[in-house]
Design an enzyme around this catalytic site. Sequence first.
Site, short mmCIF file in Angstrom:
data_model
loop_
_atom_site.label_atom_id
_atom_site.label_comp_id
_atom_site.label_asym_id
_atom_site.label_seq_id
_atom_site.Cartn_x
_atom_site.Cartn_y
_atom_site.Cartn_z
N ARG A 122 0.84 -1.19 0.00
CA ARG A 122 0.00 0.00 0.00
C ARG A 122 0.88 1.25 0.00
O ARG A 122 2.01 1.23 0.47
CB ARG A 122 -0.96 -0.04 1.20
CG ARG A 122 -1.98 -1.16 1.07
CD ARG A 122 -2.82 -1.35 2.31
NE ARG A 122 -3.69 -0.22 2.57
CZ ARG A 122 -4.56 -0.17 3.58
NH1 ARG A 122 -4.63 -1.20 4.43
NH2 ARG A 122 -5.32 0.87 3.76
N GLN A 172 -3.71 9.58 6.83
CA GLN A 172 -2.92 8.88 7.83
C GLN A 172 -1.48 9.39 7.89
O GLN A 172 -0.85 9.37 8.95
CB GLN A 172 -2.95 7.37 7.57
CG GLN A 172 -4.32 6.76 7.79
CD GLN A 172 -4.39 5.31 7.35
OE1 GLN A 172 -3.48 4.79 6.71
NE2 GLN A 172 -5.48 4.64 7.69
N ASP A 297 -14.44 4.47 3.55
CA ASP A 297 -14.79 3.19 4.15
C ASP A 297 -16.28 2.88 4.05
O ASP A 297 -16.70 1.74 4.26
CB ASP A 297 -14.37 3.16 5.62
CG ASP A 297 -12.87 3.02 5.80
OD1 ASP A 297 -12.19 2.62 4.83
OD2 ASP A 297 -12.36 3.30 6.90
N ARG A 369 -14.46 -5.45 5.09
CA ARG A 369 -15.64 -4.68 4.72
C ARG A 369 -16.40 -5.33 3.55
O ARG A 369 -17.62 -5.18 3.45
CB ARG A 369 -15.25 -3.24 4.39
CG ARG A 369 -14.66 -2.52 5.60
CD ARG A 369 -14.53 -1.03 5.41
NE ARG A 369 -13.70 -0.45 6.46
CZ ARG A 369 -14.12 -0.15 7.69
NH1 ARG A 369 -15.39 -0.36 8.01
NH2 ARG A 369 -13.30 0.37 8.58
#
Length: 414
Positions: A122, A172, A297, A369
């Site tokens: 990532r 982040q 999200d 998710r």
Amino acid sequence: MDLQITPKKLSGAVAPPPSKSQAHRLLIAAALSGGVSVLHGLADSQDIQATRRCLIALGAGMEDLPDGGLRVHGLGHGIVMAPPYALLDCGESGSTLRFLIPVALLVQGEASFTGRGRLMERPLKPYEDLFREKGVAWKLEDHILTVNSGRGYDALALDPGVYRLPGNVSSQFFTGLLFVLPLLNGDSTLVSTTPLESRDYLEMTRQALAAAGVTTRWADENTLCVPGGQTYQPFEAAVEADWSQAAFWYAADFLDSRVDIRGLNPDSAQGDKVVSELYWKLARPGDAEIDVSGCPDLLPPLAVMAAVRSGTTRFTNAARLRIKESDRLSTTAALLAALGGRAEEGPDFLTVHGGPLTGGTVDSANDHRIAMAAAIAATGCTGPVTIRGAECVQKSYPDFWEVYRSLGGDIHVL
């Protein structure tokens, strides 16, 4: 673990688990304090376990309390503490990795990180570019990232000053720097070089800092001023219920279940509380467009709602979803297609056409998710739904399947 769900409406009361996003932040603020803090309401998810594990490796103390709380023994008022060097295992938690890279640099001067799944693939380039500019060595090889200030344990790894990062990759990176800049011996400025997305997540960070007596202020919508020479004070705090997890139960209600969602803070800084507004936007018939840049999200549960409504829904500014635990634009589209729905993905959007869902087999792609979205979608299908890799919910909602069953869900382990 593979599960088969027989379609059935859910009914009953549910309290979403504590906010993972808030828990990460409070844990780190407590670990940086000069005393003992007490946190209440931490969930035992894999991501929170990763942050706890890494903070302990950096020298913080953690003591579970009989009432379910956690006593955190902070690292102390000194900045350079030089605990024994350790490889920090972040599991699959992007928050843990991105938050702790600057923290570990400050605490140890050098640190190495590893993880599982897609974690080390990532994006980290905003940090890599910034830290190289600041003279910090950066090496990512064989899924291990090593950062080294080259200054040894007796000097600060970073200098106060201006820190510039793109704001359209992940907030982040900004949060990780916000934890350490107040501890430097001079004032700093944190600047987003692009329009800042997910600003609400930075407000959550600022709240955690404020709980520990650390102040920051906005100079403008893309610039944070961070006074240096501050220290983290011990504090006591409780973690709020998680709006991002509550979104799945909102989706269940949208699909005609009757789930009473309790314990949410309507005044929360969590950006995902917008689900309560988007629910009603999707409840209106006709075409709709939703910008998910500030609430990425929420895409999986919102897409499930969109799949059964009257009209076409276009989710925009969604490119960041390709770099989550899975490529969530692709896996969400695949989830809907597997269950008889219709969706098309683009580079930074997902278009979902409303209609009936029939059932089928969904590959969770090891994404918590996606698994939870498939379970909720099953309540609106005409046939059974099989979910491959359903254990991945441990990442954020460990008792999801138990809660699902308690609401009347019909689940069988294959």
